[in-house]
Design a protein around this motif. Sequence first.
Motif, PDB file in Angstrom:
ATOM      1  N   ILE A 256       0.850  -1.194   0.000  1.00 25.83           N
ATOM      2  CA  ILE A 256       0.000   0.000   0.000  1.00 25.83           C
ATOM      3  C   ILE A 256       0.887   1.245   0.000  1.00 25.83           C
ATOM      4  N   SER A 257       0.579   2.190  -0.852  1.00 27.84           N
ATOM      5  CA  SER A 257       1.380   3.404  -0.964  1.00 27.84           C
ATOM      6  C   SER A 257       1.098   4.365   0.189  1.00 27.84           C
ATOM      7  N   THR A 258       2.156   4.931   0.721  1.00 25.62           N
ATOM      8  CA  THR A 258       2.017   5.938   1.766  1.00 25.62           C
ATOM      9  C   THR A 258       1.251   7.142   1.230  1.00 25.62           C
ATOM     10  N   TRP A 259       0.395   7.701   2.070  1.00 30.18           N
ATOM     11  CA  TRP A 259      -0.461   8.852   1.807  1.00 30.18           C
ATOM     12  C   TRP A 259      -1.695   8.517   0.971  1.00 30.18           C
ATOM     13  N   SER A 260      -1.870   7.246   0.617  1.00 31.51           N
ATOM     14  CA  SER A 260      -3.073   6.854  -0.124  1.00 31.51           C
ATOM     15  C   SER A 260      -4.247   6.684   0.837  1.00 31.51           C
ATOM     16  N   ASP A 261      -5.459   6.615   0.294  1.00 29.18           N
ATOM     17  CA  ASP A 261      -6.647   6.379   1.120  1.00 29.18           C
ATOM     18  C   ASP A 261      -6.541   5.044   1.842  1.00 29.18           C
ATOM     19  N   ALA A 262      -5.999   4.035   1.146  1.00 35.16           N
ATOM     20  CA  ALA A 262      -5.856   2.712   1.757  1.00 35.16           C
ATOM     21  C   ALA A 262      -4.882   2.745   2.932  1.00 35.16           C
ATOM     22  N   TRP A 263      -3.881   3.603   2.824  1.00 34.65           N
ATOM     23  CA  TRP A 263      -2.902   3.755   3.904  1.00 34.65           C
ATOM     24  C   TRP A 263      -3.557   4.334   5.150  1.00 34.65           C
ATOM     25  N   TYR A 264      -4.312   5.398   4.961  1.00 35.92           N
ATOM     26  CA  TYR A 264      -5.012   5.987   6.105  1.00 35.92           C
ATOM     27  C   TYR A 264      -5.975   4.982   6.733  1.00 35.92           C
ATOM     28  N   LYS A 265      -6.648   4.208   5.905  1.00 38.41           N
ATOM     29  CA  LYS A 265      -7.577   3.207   6.419  1.00 38.41           C
ATOM     30  C   LYS A 265      -6.829   2.156   7.238  1.00 38.41           C
ATOM     31  N   GLY A 266      -5.660   1.709   6.732  1.00 37.87           N
ATOM     32  CA  GLY A 266      -4.866   0.713   7.444  1.00 37.87           C
ATOM     33  C   GLY A 266      -4.352   1.214   8.783  1.00 37.87           C
ATOM     34  N   LEU A 267      -3.982   2.500   8.834  1.00 36.22           N
ATOM     35  CA  LEU A 267      -3.534   3.082  10.098  1.00 36.22           C
ATOM     36  C   LEU A 267      -4.693   3.184  11.084  1.00 36.22           C
ATOM     37  N   ALA A 268      -5.881   3.408  10.567  1.00 33.75           N
ATOM     38  CA  ALA A 268      -7.053   3.556  11.430  1.00 33.75           C
ATOM     39  C   ALA A 268      -7.536   2.230  11.989  1.00 33.75           C
ATOM     40  N   ASP A 269      -7.545   1.186  11.157  1.00 33.29           N
ATOM     41  CA  ASP A 269      -8.104  -0.091  11.628  1.00 33.29           C
ATOM     42  C   ASP A 269      -7.056  -1.042  12.200  1.00 33.29           C
ATOM     43  N   GLY A 270      -5.773  -0.638  12.205  1.00 31.62           N
ATOM     44  CA  GLY A 270      -4.732  -1.456  12.815  1.00 31.62           C
ATOM     45  C   GLY A 270      -4.111  -2.483  11.896  1.00 31.62           C
ATOM     46  N   SER A 271      -4.528  -2.531  10.628  1.00 33.65           N
ATOM     47  CA  SER A 271      -3.945  -3.520   9.715  1.00 33.65           C
ATOM     48  C   SER A 271      -2.534  -3.100   9.279  1.00 33.65           C
ATOM     49  N   ILE A 272      -2.202  -1.824   9.425  1.00 34.59           N
ATOM     50  CA  ILE A 272      -0.820  -1.347   9.314  1.00 34.59           C
ATOM     51  C   ILE A 272      -0.412  -0.970  10.732  1.00 34.59           C
ATOM     52  N   ALA A 273       0.504  -1.738  11.323  1.00 37.84           N
ATOM     53  CA  ALA A 273       0.725  -1.654  12.766  1.00 37.84           C
ATOM     54  C   ALA A 273       1.832  -0.706  13.187  1.00 37.84           C
ATOM     55  N   THR A 274       2.741  -0.325  12.277  1.00 39.80           N
ATOM     56  CA  THR A 274       3.837   0.560  12.663  1.00 39.80           C
ATOM     57  C   THR A 274       4.227   1.480  11.511  1.00 39.80           C
ATOM     58  N   LEU A 275       4.926   2.541  11.865  1.00 38.43           N
ATOM     59  CA  LEU A 275       5.550   3.440  10.904  1.00 38.43           C
ATOM     60  C   LEU A 275       6.923   3.827  11.430  1.00 38.43           C
ATOM     61  N   SER A 276       7.926   3.786  10.593  1.00 41.25           N
ATOM     62  CA  SER A 276       9.258   4.305  10.921  1.00 41.25           C
ATOM     63  C   SER A 276       9.435   5.544  10.061  1.00 41.25           C
ATOM     64  N   ILE A 277       9.305   6.718  10.681  1.00 40.24           N
ATOM     65  CA  ILE A 277       9.138   7.932   9.898  1.00 40.24           C
ATOM     66  C   ILE A 277       9.597   9.144  10.714  1.00 40.24           C
ATOM     67  N   GLY A 278       9.572  10.323  10.108  1.00 47.18           N
ATOM     68  CA  GLY A 278      10.051  11.532  10.758  1.00 47.18           C
ATOM     69  C   GLY A 278       9.148  12.033  11.873  1.00 47.18           C
ATOM     70  N   ALA A 279       9.718  12.869  12.734  1.00 45.07           N
ATOM     71  CA  ALA A 279       9.013  13.369  13.914  1.00 45.07           C
ATOM     72  C   ALA A 279       7.908  14.368  13.583  1.00 45.07           C
ATOM     73  N   TRP A 280       7.742  14.690  12.319  1.00 50.32           N
ATOM     74  CA  TRP A 280       6.654  15.560  11.893  1.00 50.32           C
ATOM     75  C   TRP A 280       5.341  14.795  11.738  1.00 50.32           C
ATOM     76  N   MET A 281       5.356  13.474  11.983  1.00 50.28           N
ATOM     77  CA  MET A 281       4.197  12.634  11.712  1.00 50.28           C
ATOM     78  C   MET A 281       3.010  12.844  12.647  1.00 50.28           C
ATOM     79  N   PRO A 282       3.173  13.231  13.922  1.00 49.80           N
ATOM     80  CA  PRO A 282       2.009  13.327  14.814  1.00 49.80           C
ATOM     81  C   PRO A 282       0.848  14.149  14.275  1.00 49.80           C
ATOM     82  N   ALA A 283       1.139  15.292  13.684  1.00 46.16           N
ATOM     83  CA  ALA A 283       0.056  16.125  13.168  1.00 46.16           C
ATOM     84  C   ALA A 283      -0.703  15.413  12.053  1.00 46.16           C
ATOM     85  N   ASN A 284       0.006  14.621  11.256  1.00 39.11           N
ATOM     86  CA  ASN A 284      -0.646  13.884  10.172  1.00 39.11           C
ATOM     87  C   ASN A 284      -1.526  12.773  10.713  1.00 39.11           C
TER      88      ASN A 284
END
Length: 444
Positions: A256-284
């Motif tokens: 799944i591509s980052t920033w796609s609708d499917a990505w946001y859905k995966g972050l919301a329902d827990g099917s994508i369990a982690t992110l290794s990313i920059g400290a600017w991520m909280p607001a997103n």
Amino acid sequence: MRTHTTRGLLGALAVLTTLSLTVTACGSDGEDTGGGDPRDISAALEEGGKVTVWAWEPTLKKVAEDFEKKYPEVDVELVDAGIADKQYSALQNAIAAGKDAPDVAQIEYYALGQFSIGKTVEDLSSYGAQKYGTTFTPGPWDAVSQGKAIYALPMDSGPMAFFYNKKVFDKHKIAVPTTWDEYVEAARTLHKADPKIFITNDTGDAGATTSLIWQAGGRPYRTDGTDVTIDFADEGTRKYTATWQKLLDEKLVAPISTWSDAWYKGLADGSIATLSIGAWMPANLSSGVPSASGDWRVAPLPQWTKGEKTTAENGGSSLAIPTAAKNKDLAYAFTEFATTGAGATSRIAQGSFPATRADLESRAFLDTRFPYFGGQQANRVFADSARNVGADWSYLPFQVYANSIFNDTVGRAYTSSTTLTDGLKAWQDASVTYGDSHGFTVNR
């Protein structure tokens, strides 16, 4: 203050052609930056005038309003000329055409070398910018300075951290991984417990890949003027490919591509369990995945060697002054205001992650509790990461082009039997060919 969007410059010249011209014609406007007293900008502020700023960063709107209030004779015009590579194309075209260039431009760290190598952005040392060497954290400062030259001032930074869904981890009794080997084991355990859960997503991303290579100790790029080395066979790169290839081979990352609708859905329902990313991520996360508030936490980035604390930067941008700018003194005044002192404080209050040491170390910043992360003082993790960014990283002076062909080379490892090692080799070869044909001396 005025804001507007423009797209009209994109057709003037191709950015790649412009880049080759800037490499072979490295003139600036003749400013002497070899020493002496810093240029005085007070007279320019008193006289006033217009400063045109090309940037996509929304926090600059408040900064511009505050700047105009402090200096009423100055009018700041904010222009959205496109995000990242779109703006860079427009900026290169304006510089090549010799007109319509902004006074200030937002440029990401990975792209700054494209402009500094061609001397199309000002060396700010003539304004005394070197005094900020200890003001900013090492990663951003290294990105904007080359020897005694300073080609921009840092706006923000992106020290990496590990974001994980605590609700999912607790349900499946997964310990937060402290090493990348533990991360692979966690990926296996999660996916076995529930085939719908993936440790993360990945379809091939140049920034994420180079950041993890950076953390692993890889230094595939070395730049000395137009003399460039590209080597994706070093030990740090091999550490990354050995680990990430396991995840791909075992199909443990969501395609799944980052920033796609499917990505946001995966972050919301827990099917994508982690992110290794920059400290600017909280607001997103808080704005893009509000339903998962309270589920997520932040931890230090897993390490390639147990017990270490090395991190890397992922993202971040600066403010630079094109050599074709009309009002350079006013441009520097705005750049300094926006990146230090009141401007930096304003941007941090709006959610930007600081590149300034004082803000990173302030009690108010460190003690901030994030309701989204269950009241965790996540800034403590981010600040510790910023202090431990690996030194001596550099990007190519044509990194914008290199990143644009990432999916055509390394990206094949995500869609075919091509390995990451072979994909990186193809990326290296294509980058070498490009460099050789655009005035660089490229070693490998």
